[in-house]
Design a protein around this motif. Sequence first.
Motif, PDB file in Angstrom:
ATOM      1  N   TYR A  51     -23.049  28.204  36.296  1.00  0.00           N
ATOM      2  CA  TYR A  51     -23.127  26.949  37.034  1.00  0.00           C
ATOM      3  C   TYR A  51     -24.101  26.998  38.210  1.00  0.00           C
ATOM      4  O   TYR A  51     -24.293  25.989  38.883  1.00  0.00           O
ATOM      5  CB  TYR A  51     -21.732  26.550  37.535  1.00  0.00           C
ATOM      6  N   TYR A 108     -14.842  17.528  42.542  1.00  0.00           N
ATOM      7  CA  TYR A 108     -15.385  18.881  42.594  1.00  0.00           C
ATOM      8  C   TYR A 108     -15.966  19.202  43.983  1.00  0.00           C
ATOM      9  O   TYR A 108     -15.270  18.993  44.986  1.00  0.00           O
ATOM     10  CB  TYR A 108     -16.419  19.078  41.475  1.00  0.00           C
ATOM     11  N   SER A 109     -17.194  19.729  44.033  1.00  0.00           N
ATOM     12  CA  SER A 109     -17.754  20.157  45.325  1.00  0.00           C
ATOM     13  C   SER A 109     -17.962  18.991  46.286  1.00  0.00           C
ATOM     14  O   SER A 109     -17.987  19.182  47.510  1.00  0.00           O
ATOM     15  CB  SER A 109     -19.066  20.922  45.124  1.00  0.00           C
ATOM     16  N   ARG A 133     -24.182  20.057  44.017  1.00  0.00           N
ATOM     17  CA  ARG A 133     -24.128  21.521  44.097  1.00  0.00           C
ATOM     18  C   ARG A 133     -25.229  22.072  44.999  1.00  0.00           C
ATOM     19  O   ARG A 133     -25.039  23.085  45.673  1.00  0.00           O
ATOM     20  CB  ARG A 133     -24.206  22.131  42.693  1.00  0.00           C
ATOM     21  N   GLU A 175     -19.449  14.484  37.949  1.00  0.00           N
ATOM     22  CA  GLU A 175     -19.883  15.172  39.163  1.00  0.00           C
ATOM     23  C   GLU A 175     -20.957  14.347  39.866  1.00  0.00           C
ATOM     24  O   GLU A 175     -21.811  13.747  39.215  1.00  0.00           O
ATOM     25  CB  GLU A 175     -20.446  16.553  38.813  1.00  0.00           C
ATOM     26  N   ILE A 194     -23.812  28.428  41.077  1.00  0.00           N
ATOM     27  CA  ILE A 194     -23.160  28.280  42.375  1.00  0.00           C
ATOM     28  C   ILE A 194     -23.456  29.507  43.233  1.00  0.00           C
ATOM     29  O   ILE A 194     -23.815  30.565  42.716  1.00  0.00           O
ATOM     30  CB  ILE A 194     -21.634  28.083  42.227  1.00  0.00           C
TER      31      ILE A 194
END
Length: 279
Positions: A59, A259-260, A27, A22, A61
């Motif tokens: 996580y 991912y993000s 995030r 990541e 989020i």
Amino acid sequence: MTRLLLCTDLDRTLLPNGEAPESPGVRDRFAAVVARPELTLAYVSGRDLMLVEQAIEQYGIPRPDWVISDVGSRMYHWQLQGGWLESMAWQMEIACDWPGLSSWDILEAFTSIEGPILQGQDRQSKYKLSYFLPLGVDLVSLRQVMEARLMELQARSSWIYSFDEQAQMGLLDILPERATKLHAVEFLMHQLGLGSDSTVFAGDSGNDLPILVSSVPSVLVANAHPDVLKQAHEASRQRGTSQQLYLAQGHSLAMNGNYSAGILEGLVHFHPHTKTWIT
């Protein structure tokens, strides 16, 4: 103010629970973007609501405005005063495909079929029947048998198959025909009065394919399995929707596309003005 709807899968799309690395701090960047008042955030997941809440806590989020859970068979809206409120309009929408039936009736019709292994009680719901499929199961023959039983019940259904790499096990969900991630996102778009030009979806796996290759602008994160990438590319080309599918590349905005980071990269691709939100 231009309104946007960002819909994203969770596991290995927003959640960094795959093998790929990541991007550091991504995030926090994602949280800052989705906190903007013009953006509505929806999580679209195979998880049930309890497991979505667990992921939010684990996580760190953001809590979304909407959750489409159980592979599209349930939908919830976050109310500041009352918490999660399930959409009865969505339940009525999909109930038409299983007239007078629930997953328990479907299960009874499948009891004599060999091969599928019923998942735990917590993975079942009124309009979702979930199985594990061992490696080597003949999917074509199995589908023929199951669909014959469903036809006898006059149940119009969706067959959603994906593969869990960590468990080395197939996952099969039987749902009402309209209880798909794609139809659920389209239903939510209609509820919010937004069109495809104001919506972005992000995913990574086989059960995201129907929406990834649809007319809804979508991003496939860079850490997606090569087989999914290949299928998405070929299917979108055949359907003439290649312009609506973006494959995150990484090396954009000092992020790797996993991912993000891939979600943000795709958002900027379809809506370039959002780049200032990230940088």
